[in-house]
Design a protein around this motif. Structure first.
Motif, PDB file in Angstrom:
ATOM      1  N   ASP A   1       0.665  10.751   5.249  1.00  0.00           N
ATOM      2  CA  ASP A   1       0.831  11.394   6.956  1.00  0.00           C
ATOM      3  C   ASP A   1       2.139  10.484   7.513  1.00  0.00           C
ATOM      4  O   ASP A   1       2.255   8.915   7.479  1.00  0.00           O
ATOM      5  CB  ASP A   1      -0.096  10.367   7.245  1.00  0.00           C
TER       6      ASP A   1
ATOM      7  N   GLY B   1       1.699   5.818   6.569  1.00  0.00           N
ATOM      8  CA  GLY B   1       1.220   4.598   6.402  1.00  0.00           C
ATOM      9  C   GLY B   1       0.069   3.929   6.540  1.00  0.00           C
ATOM     10  O   GLY B   1      -0.707   3.123   6.096  1.00  0.00           O
TER      11      GLY B   1
ATOM     12  N   SER C   1       0.699  -0.872  -0.291  1.00  0.00           N
ATOM     13  CA  SER C   1       0.156   0.563   0.089  1.00  0.00           C
ATOM     14  C   SER C   1       0.926   1.115  -0.001  1.00  0.00           C
ATOM     15  O   SER C   1       0.650   1.468  -0.762  1.00  0.00           O
ATOM     16  CB  SER C   1      -1.491  -0.030   1.161  1.00  0.00           C
ATOM     17  N   SER C   2       1.839   1.181   0.654  1.00  0.00           N
ATOM     18  CA  SER C   2       3.076   2.693   0.453  1.00  0.00           C
ATOM     19  C   SER C   2       3.228   2.400  -0.706  1.00  0.00           C
ATOM     20  O   SER C   2       3.804   4.023  -1.399  1.00  0.00           O
ATOM     21  CB  SER C   2       4.016   2.320   1.672  1.00  0.00           C
TER      22      SER C   2
ATOM     23  N   LYS D   1       0.685   4.267  -2.548  1.00  0.00           N
ATOM     24  CA  LYS D   1       1.051   5.336  -2.291  1.00  0.00           C
ATOM     25  C   LYS D   1       1.517   6.495  -3.283  1.00  0.00           C
ATOM     26  O   LYS D   1       1.258   7.435  -4.202  1.00  0.00           O
ATOM     27  CB  LYS D   1       0.606   6.190  -1.262  1.00  0.00           C
TER      28      LYS D   1
ATOM     29  N   ILE E   1      -3.806   3.720   5.230  1.00  0.00           N
ATOM     30  CA  ILE E   1      -3.587   2.885   3.808  1.00  0.00           C
ATOM     31  C   ILE E   1      -3.406   1.176   3.551  1.00  0.00           C
ATOM     32  O   ILE E   1      -4.544   0.771   3.064  1.00  0.00           O
ATOM     33  CB  ILE E   1      -2.670   3.433   2.510  1.00  0.00           C
ATOM     34  N   GLY E   2      -2.879   1.284   4.750  1.00  0.00           N
ATOM     35  CA  GLY E   2      -2.597  -0.332   5.089  1.00  0.00           C
ATOM     36  C   GLY E   2      -3.570  -1.595   5.539  1.00  0.00           C
ATOM     37  O   GLY E   2      -3.981  -1.928   4.696  1.00  0.00           O
TER      38      GLY E   2
END
Lengths: 128, 197
Positions: B156, B161, A69-70, A73, B164-165
């Protein structure tokens, strides 16, 4: 501008930015401990190139198998940067490759493409 | 014929092999493919994840399911590495950060499940609980929209993170996520999160 070539590691993608040819690619997997360490230099190189790339054409191939997920982003930030450059007149084509049966990577491609107004975004399946 | 585990002669203690066979038997009965408890590092995450993908591929699991299980595993393990309240920091030739926790992967009722557990500080409970409750109540489309919204947000710095994770974890789940907290002492709680795919 110097090309950016970084070999893939177990948890980070292979980077091949050929600025002279206007062909960039990211391939492999991305789930590093710290996404900013991996994507910081990639983003900076892309930003530097797009800053001087007026009236140029750019092709960016993404052939990613998995990213966390990072990393997602960080990819989103890159797409936003490219869309802004495309709005200024740089011709940008993105090819998003995914394995035929990989619904997750297909959906990510669709998600990213929905936000792009000026970049041409192609979804394409790979052989595997 | 399989001889049942945990059957020492009357009045005698378990032998070494009996003891550990019984211990492994408890894990096997719960359908656990593997369970790691202790100090996690990115190297362990990589090795466990690689083995997990190989095992699922050998079992002819479809690619989308492999991707979902792997993704939840990575996000859960990285959450432990980042947020576990039990950490050891130091220098062993290079800078090392080890975080204690547990990651368990198994199958039950035809589905894969991934459970992560770690201790967290009392002060961090309300925010984590709130984030998980929000995700628990959302349906698939809402989670997808929420994910996209967070993807566009500037990173952020403080959370590195987390949001979002957690959304990624909820997005890959086939059933609403389950979580729980168990108080350890005045400052710490045992936290666990279960995801079925």
């Amino acid at each position: 501008m110097d090309n950016l070539v970084i070999a893939a590691t177990e948890r980070s993608p292979a980077v091949d930015f050929d600025f002279a040819a206007g062909v960039l690619s990211l391939k492999g997997e991305s789930y590093p401990e710290d996404a900013s360490t991996v994507f910081g230099p990639i983003f900076a190189a892309l930003e530097g190139f797009l800053g001087v790339a007026e009236c140029r054409a750019l092709r960016f191939d993404f052939e990613l198998i998995y990213f966390n997920s990072s990393s997602a982003k960080a990819l989103m930030n890159m797409f936003q940067l490219m869309d802004k450059a495309a709005a200024r007149g740089v011709t940008i084509e993105v090819n998003w490759f995914f394995a035929r049966e990989d619904e997750t990577m297909k959906e990510f491609g669709e998600d990213f493409s929905e936000d792009l107004e000026h970049v041409t975004f192609n979804l394409a399946t790979t052989q595997n | 014929m399989t001889i049942p585990a945990n059957t020492p002669p009357e009045g005698e203690p378990l032998t070494l092999a009996q003891h550990y066979r019984a211990f492994k038997g408890v894990l096997d009965e719960r359908g656990i493919l593997f369970s790691f408890s202790g100090y996690l590092s990115e190297g362990i995450l990589y090795s466990l994840g690689d083995t997990l993908r190989q095992k699922m591929t050998l079992d002819d699991t479809d690619l989308t399911t492999i991707k979902k299980v792997f993704s939840v595993f990575v996000e859960q393990a990285q959450n432990i590495i980042r947020y576990s309240a039990e950490k050891v920091l130091g220098t062993v030739g290079k800078s090392v950060e080890l975080s204690s926790g547990m990651v368990t992967i198994g199958t039950e009722r035809g589905r894969f499940f991934i459970v992560c557990a770690n201790t967290i500080l009392e002060d961090d409970v309300p925010q984590l609980k709130h984030r998980l409750e929000v995700l628990q109540k959302m349906d698939k489309d809402e989670i997808k929209a929420y994910y996209k919204e967070q993807l566009r947000e500037a990173p952020d710095e403080k959370s590195r993170g987390a949001t979002i994770g957690l959304i990624e974890i909820a997005r890959r789940a086939s059933e609403p996520i389950e979580f729980d907290f168990d108080r350890i002492d005045a400052e710490k709680h045992f936290f666990c999160l279960k995801v079925s795919i």
